[in-house]
Design a protein around this motif. Sequence first.
Motif, mmCIF file in Angstrom:
data_model
loop_
_atom_site.group_PDB
_atom_site.id
_atom_site.type_symbol
_atom_site.label_atom_id
_atom_site.label_comp_id
_atom_site.label_asym_id
_atom_site.label_seq_id
_atom_site.Cartn_x
_atom_site.Cartn_y
_atom_site.Cartn_z
ATOM 1 N N UNK A 129 0.835 -1.203 0.000
ATOM 2 C CA UNK A 129 0.000 0.000 0.000
ATOM 3 C C UNK A 129 0.864 1.245 0.000
ATOM 4 N N UNK A 130 1.886 1.256 0.855
ATOM 5 C CA UNK A 130 2.777 2.418 0.923
ATOM 6 C C UNK A 130 3.481 2.641 -0.412
ATOM 7 N N UNK A 149 -3.696 9.195 2.272
ATOM 8 C CA UNK A 149 -3.606 7.757 2.499
ATOM 9 C C UNK A 149 -2.288 7.340 3.114
ATOM 10 N N UNK A 150 -1.180 7.884 2.621
ATOM 11 C CA UNK A 150 0.128 7.505 3.151
ATOM 12 C C UNK A 150 0.307 8.030 4.574
ATOM 13 N N UNK A 151 -0.148 9.264 4.831
ATOM 14 C CA UNK A 151 -0.054 9.808 6.193
ATOM 15 C C UNK A 151 -0.869 8.961 7.160
ATOM 16 N N UNK A 152 -2.075 8.575 6.752
ATOM 17 C CA UNK A 152 -2.911 7.732 7.604
ATOM 18 C C UNK A 152 -2.262 6.376 7.847
ATOM 19 N N UNK A 156 -1.261 4.783 11.417
ATOM 20 C CA UNK A 156 -1.731 3.447 11.777
ATOM 21 C C UNK A 156 -0.576 2.574 12.247
ATOM 22 N N UNK A 157 0.598 2.806 11.693
ATOM 23 C CA UNK A 157 1.797 2.052 12.068
ATOM 24 C C UNK A 157 2.531 2.689 13.243
ATOM 25 N N UNK A 158 1.879 3.663 13.905
ATOM 26 C CA UNK A 158 2.474 4.359 15.034
ATOM 27 C C UNK A 158 3.756 5.095 14.631
ATOM 28 N N UNK A 281 -6.153 -1.107 14.534
ATOM 29 C CA UNK A 281 -6.110 -1.125 13.079
ATOM 30 C C UNK A 281 -6.956 -0.046 12.442
ATOM 31 N N UNK A 282 -7.333 0.974 13.219
ATOM 32 C CA UNK A 282 -8.161 2.015 12.657
ATOM 33 C C UNK A 282 -7.326 2.957 11.792
#
Length: 299
Positions: A129-130, A149-152, A156-158, A281-282
């Motif tokens: 995805x990245x 999308x990439x920032x989110x 999500x990956x902390x 996983x949000x």
Amino acid sequence: MSQKRRVWVIVVLVLAVLAFVGISTIPLLRSVVESNQPSAVSTPNAQPSLSTEQQDQLEEQAKGYELVLQREPQNQTALRGLLEAKLRLGDVEGAIAPLETLAELNPDQPEYGVLLAQAKEQTGDREGAAQAYRQILASQPGDINALKGLAALYIQQNRPEAAIGLLQETIKNAGQQNQTQPGRVDVSSVKLLLGEVYLSQQRFTETLTIYDELIEENPQDFRPVLAKALILRQQGKTEEAKPLFTTAVSLAPQEYKDQVKQLATLSEQPTPAPTASPDNNETPDFPEPLPEGDENPEQ
């Protein structure tokens, strides 16, 4: 891109609502701008149930398109038909292959790349995805959906600092990018996105600083005014928020005025500030930009 092709892409994006999952943890401006652009994220409950007959028909259609693609792997009509069938069936994994080909064949249509990234994330392939988001940004560094999308994904990956760095670098390079191609990077929208990332980390001082900068840079843009008002009200500073809400209502384009008024007239009791949940996983839902050219609405 022709109007017919653009309409089809929008149809695909609407269909994708049925297939992709994304839960908002930063809903600050969502009610104001969620209808601004086609979005490929929703909840799994949005997918309507199919009858057995409908499912059988879609599966037969998918098989037919796959047979065509065996002979003509780049037949875009068959690729789009297969994609639509897979999405309507809720087969996210099956949608990846046609999306990959469509994204490769249509580099000028980043919607395909965004959908591809979301499909890969939905199936657990976060690195894929990245990479899909980065591929879009390599040729279109200001694409707000890819940035969002990439920032989110980073959050999500902390990895909030990675999200912040991505957006700060985009803003830093915007001058050069826009000199080469005017309007290539919408700096205001990227700054709004950066403000939302700060907000997700409860970095309120930096969030408000971003919004103050935007208000000074473009006094006619209602978005940072509204965002600042909402934050102040969340912090219990209702008297400071009131004039900002009034200003936001007056500045908002006609299609958003009612929604801004509704936000302005909500209970003045402070509500908890939105927070990120990096351990689950949000996926944060950042604000969409207004349509190009709407940031300075005529009054």
